[in-house]
Scaffold this motif. Structure first.
Motif, PDB file in Angstrom:
ATOM      1  N   GLN A   1       1.204  -0.944   0.310  1.00 15.98           N
ATOM      2  CA  GLN A   1      -0.037   0.382  -0.019  1.00 15.98           C
ATOM      3  C   GLN A   1       0.771   1.208  -0.157  1.00 15.98           C
ATOM      4  O   GLN A   1       0.367   2.782  -0.837  1.00 15.98           O
ATOM      5  CB  GLN A   1      -0.926   0.235   1.554  1.00 15.98           C
ATOM      6  CG  GLN A   1      -1.529   1.136   1.300  1.00 15.98           C
ATOM      7  CD  GLN A   1      -2.711   1.198   2.252  1.00 15.98           C
ATOM      8  OE1 GLN A   1      -3.128   0.030   2.549  1.00 15.98           O
ATOM      9  NE2 GLN A   1      -3.439   2.676   3.036  1.00 15.98           N
TER      10      GLN A   1
ATOM     11  N   LEU B   1       0.415   4.586  -2.626  1.00 18.67           N
ATOM     12  CA  LEU B   1       0.678   6.146  -2.285  1.00 18.67           C
ATOM     13  C   LEU B   1       1.333   6.538  -2.910  1.00 18.67           C
ATOM     14  O   LEU B   1       1.925   7.704  -3.372  1.00 18.67           O
ATOM     15  CB  LEU B   1       0.636   6.048  -1.138  1.00 18.67           C
ATOM     16  CG  LEU B   1      -0.690   5.208  -0.035  1.00 18.67           C
ATOM     17  CD1 LEU B   1      -0.597   5.545   1.707  1.00 18.67           C
ATOM     18  CD2 LEU B   1      -2.190   6.445  -0.360  1.00 18.67           C
TER      19      LEU B   1
ATOM     20  N   GLU C   1      -9.507  -0.315  -3.408  1.00 17.43           N
ATOM     21  CA  GLU C   1      -9.017  -1.462  -2.069  1.00 17.43           C
ATOM     22  C   GLU C   1      -7.444  -1.367  -2.834  1.00 17.43           C
ATOM     23  O   GLU C   1      -7.657  -1.916  -3.666  1.00 17.43           O
ATOM     24  CB  GLU C   1      -9.387  -2.330  -2.170  1.00 17.43           C
ATOM     25  CG  GLU C   1     -11.264  -3.029  -1.117  1.00 17.43           C
ATOM     26  CD  GLU C   1     -11.455  -2.181   0.336  1.00 17.43           C
ATOM     27  OE1 GLU C   1      -9.995  -2.137   0.720  1.00 17.43           O
ATOM     28  OE2 GLU C   1     -11.622  -1.600   0.748  1.00 17.43           O
TER      29      GLU C   1
ATOM     30  N   LEU D   1      -7.064   1.030  -0.643  1.00 19.24           N
ATOM     31  CA  LEU D   1      -7.483   2.651  -0.347  1.00 19.24           C
ATOM     32  C   LEU D   1      -8.059   2.652   0.173  1.00 19.24           C
ATOM     33  O   LEU D   1      -9.538   2.521  -0.834  1.00 19.24           O
ATOM     34  CB  LEU D   1      -6.438   3.193  -0.796  1.00 19.24           C
ATOM     35  CG  LEU D   1      -5.099   3.221  -1.264  1.00 19.24           C
ATOM     36  CD1 LEU D   1      -4.808   3.702  -2.257  1.00 19.24           C
ATOM     37  CD2 LEU D   1      -3.905   3.641   0.074  1.00 19.24           C
TER      38      LEU D   1
ATOM     39  N   GLU E   1     -10.432   8.527   2.463  1.00 22.81           N
ATOM     40  CA  GLU E   1      -9.516   9.437   3.555  1.00 22.81           C
ATOM     41  C   GLU E   1      -8.112   9.308   3.333  1.00 22.81           C
ATOM     42  O   GLU E   1      -7.049   9.294   3.879  1.00 22.81           O
ATOM     43  CB  GLU E   1      -9.885   8.975   5.001  1.00 22.81           C
ATOM     44  CG  GLU E   1      -9.551   9.895   5.783  1.00 22.81           C
ATOM     45  CD  GLU E   1      -9.595  11.368   5.198  1.00 22.81           C
ATOM     46  OE1 GLU E   1      -8.472  12.718   5.714  1.00 22.81           O
ATOM     47  OE2 GLU E   1     -10.503  11.645   5.207  1.00 22.81           O
ATOM     48  N   ASP E   2      -7.496   8.152   3.003  1.00 16.16           N
ATOM     49  CA  ASP E   2      -6.460   7.417   2.852  1.00 16.16           C
ATOM     50  C   ASP E   2      -5.855   7.971   2.037  1.00 16.16           C
ATOM     51  O   ASP E   2      -3.966   8.874   1.938  1.00 16.16           O
ATOM     52  CB  ASP E   2      -5.703   5.773   2.728  1.00 16.16           C
ATOM     53  CG  ASP E   2      -6.277   5.467   3.687  1.00 16.16           C
ATOM     54  OD1 ASP E   2      -6.818   4.804   5.062  1.00 16.16           O
ATOM     55  OD2 ASP E   2      -6.888   3.847   3.373  1.00 16.16           O
TER      56      ASP E   2
ATOM     57  N   ARG F   1      -4.553  12.046   2.817  1.00 17.14           N
ATOM     58  CA  ARG F   1      -4.223  12.525   4.026  1.00 17.14           C
ATOM     59  C   ARG F   1      -2.720  12.121   3.672  1.00 17.14           C
ATOM     60  O   ARG F   1      -2.051  12.857   3.943  1.00 17.14           O
ATOM     61  CB  ARG F   1      -4.813  10.983   5.356  1.00 17.14           C
ATOM     62  CG  ARG F   1      -3.337  11.322   6.702  1.00 17.14           C
ATOM     63  CD  ARG F   1      -4.110  10.755   7.670  1.00 17.14           C
ATOM     64  NE  ARG F   1      -4.384   9.430   6.893  1.00 17.14           N
ATOM     65  CZ  ARG F   1      -5.808   8.285   6.824  1.00 17.14           C
ATOM     66  NH1 ARG F   1      -6.255   9.338   8.045  1.00 17.14           N
ATOM     67  NH2 ARG F   1      -6.053   7.791   6.347  1.00 17.14           N
ATOM     68  N   ALA F   2      -2.464  11.153   2.335  1.00 19.09           N
ATOM     69  CA  ALA F   2      -1.021  11.095   1.885  1.00 19.09           C
ATOM     70  C   ALA F   2      -1.396  12.388   1.108  1.00 19.09           C
ATOM     71  O   ALA F   2       0.550  12.974   0.799  1.00 19.09           O
ATOM     72  CB  ALA F   2      -1.477  10.141   0.923  1.00 19.09           C
TER      73      ALA F   2
END
Length: 94
Positions: free
Chosen positions: A29, A33, A56, A58, A61-62, A65-66
């Motif tokens: 993951q 990202l 998926e 991710l 929000e992931d 945030r990144a």
């Protein structure tokens, strides 16, 4: 076909002509990202509209945030709709 080059933000790919497609494989993951954030960051800095359709493993929000950690003034880009981040199931099945 245009010969205008654009920055991809992905070092191993480098600059490419506008409209070029490419595929990258990832193992973790964190790899996903890193690649996706770099790509979107380059697009935002070049004043392009960015759409990130996440799936998926991710969540929206992931991704947000990144990007917020890596892109200066990310909130401004998000507020002015320079970037949209949507869940794949919502994008493809709406």
């Amino acid at each position: 076909m245009t010969t205008q080059m654009r920055k991809t933000g992905v070092d191993v790919v480098g600059d490419m002509p506008w409209g070029t497609h490419f595929c990258l494989f990832y193992e973790t993951q964190a790899d996903l990202l890193e690649i996706s954030v770099s790509y979107c960051k380059a697009g935002l800095e070049s004043q392009e509209f960015c759409l990130w359709v996440v799936a998926e493993p991710l969540a929206v929000e992931d991704a947000r945030r990144a990007l917020k950690q890596a892109v200066p003034d990310f909130d401004r880009y998000f507020t002015d709709h320079s970037i949209e981040i949507v869940q794949a199931r919502d994008w493809f099945f709406s």
